[in-house]
Enzyme design. Sequence first.
Site, short mmCIF file in Angstrom:
data_model
loop_
_atom_site.label_atom_id
_atom_site.label_comp_id
_atom_site.label_asym_id
_atom_site.label_seq_id
_atom_site.Cartn_x
_atom_site.Cartn_y
_atom_site.Cartn_z
N ASP A 18 -39.87 28.25 17.71
CA ASP A 18 -38.83 27.83 16.44
C ASP A 18 -37.47 27.27 17.36
O ASP A 18 -36.78 26.77 16.54
CB ASP A 18 -38.39 28.84 15.64
CG ASP A 18 -38.03 29.99 16.20
OD1 ASP A 18 -37.79 30.18 17.64
OD2 ASP A 18 -37.14 30.87 15.56
N SER A 31 -40.07 36.86 19.06
CA SER A 31 -39.25 35.43 19.67
C SER A 31 -39.47 35.57 21.23
O SER A 31 -40.90 35.51 21.71
CB SER A 31 -38.10 35.19 19.30
OG SER A 31 -37.44 34.31 19.50
N ASP A 74 -41.98 32.02 19.83
CA ASP A 74 -42.59 31.65 18.42
C ASP A 74 -42.37 30.06 18.24
O ASP A 74 -42.66 29.76 17.00
CB ASP A 74 -42.02 32.57 17.32
CG ASP A 74 -40.49 32.58 17.26
OD1 ASP A 74 -39.64 32.05 18.10
OD2 ASP A 74 -39.87 32.95 16.23
N ASP A 114 -39.51 28.35 22.86
CA ASP A 114 -39.66 29.56 22.96
C ASP A 114 -40.82 30.42 22.44
O ASP A 114 -41.99 29.52 21.77
CB ASP A 114 -38.32 30.52 22.40
CG ASP A 114 -38.33 30.51 20.91
OD1 ASP A 114 -38.97 29.63 20.35
OD2 ASP A 114 -37.51 31.09 20.28
#
Length: 452
Positions: A246, A98, A244, A242
């Site tokens: 999500d 992340s 990743d 961010d």
Amino acid sequence: MTDLSQIVKAYDVRGVVPAQWDEPLAELFGAAFVEITAADAIVIGHDMRPSSPGLSDAFARGAAARGADVTQIGLCSTDELYFASGSLGLPGAMFTASHNPAQYNGIKMCRAGAAPVGQDTGLADIRALVERWSDEGAPEPVAASGAVTRRDVLGDYAAHLRGLVDLSGIRPLKVVVDAGNGMGGHTVPTVFTGLPLELDAMYFELDGSFPNHEANPLDPKNIVDLQARVRETGADLGLAFDGDADRCFVVDENGDPVSPSAITALVAARELAKHPGGTVIHNLITSWSVPEVVRENGGEPVRTRVGHSFIKEEMATTGAIFGGEHSAHYYFRDFWNADTGMLAAMHVLAALGGQQGPLSQLVAQYDRYAASGEINSTVDDQTGRLAAIKTAYQGRDGVTLDELDGLTVSADNWWFNVRASNTEPLLRLNVEARDTATADRIRDEALAIIRG
């Protein structure tokens, strides 16, 4: 005895590569994941970190050795992996850390239909099996190994999202998007193609070394470039994803950050217009405005712990239509109860483009109180500091305490929550009050105790 406690967190695996985990360990995780989920097929995706392809391939080998067919979708955002798990009906694994720095990597795992895998829903069992196999050796491969195939689902993912929020009729908008060299640079162009949007792309080059700034838009220093670009170009809004992709963070036409709680309230109102009387989940550090707006729009707010596994479980239990966290995670029943920053961003674009006023004016109705934002303090004795706060406030007139997640202390005109980080030696403080002076006073009081 192998101890994975440093990398197996409450709802994912995360640590430094290769110091804390590596490809041989990823292979064991793949085998254990298949064993615990009893899956005969799984889907795997990964982000742009340098270690991600190797870890992902190792996990696939471990899974195939236990007889599971593996579909590898390659580079993807975490919500794209959830889409694949949901649409294909397969358990999934996403390789990402992340927003953590480049040397980290991790695995977010889910069951078929993007159902969460957390400590109480399989992750503890997976950890125990990996620890045992690390000490005793992995079991012999099954007689018939699974097949490993590759598949591109980006177009299907984009089409699914565009079927949930219609942007075709909105007024033209100029939007700056900062992908932070993360997976937003992979997904945004496909999702936004053909829409009435003028896209100003920042840091869309996939680069897991994060050369421009950390891919964590909740840290104010990481949205400075986005804010400046929005102001310079006269854009209608800015979006920051961010690593990743999500999570999505929003800034208005003035370059000012829009509270994720305000976004939660805005999206909740839109979802309740589609699903009257629905339940909306919010975690315990979202603003008071969220349950207020939910009730004003005829919905039922439900408060829960912080963290995607907890929210997804609560959504499944209650049949909730939407869930939001103050960390800019947004969850949708129409997306298998999974979190997708992209879909939340599309709701913001639809709301803004469906009327003539600026974003600052639109969100003002949802941003009602003074808040500190999340303040992190490095603390060695987290348990001791939490106990000290409890002692300090317990028994005060008009003050209530609850320990649903960390410690929440509430009064008529303010509240604060202190909770330990799942990934770092930090205590996280969030304060909200009906006015700025009170918020500042309570913040300073709490920090004095936290920091000793």
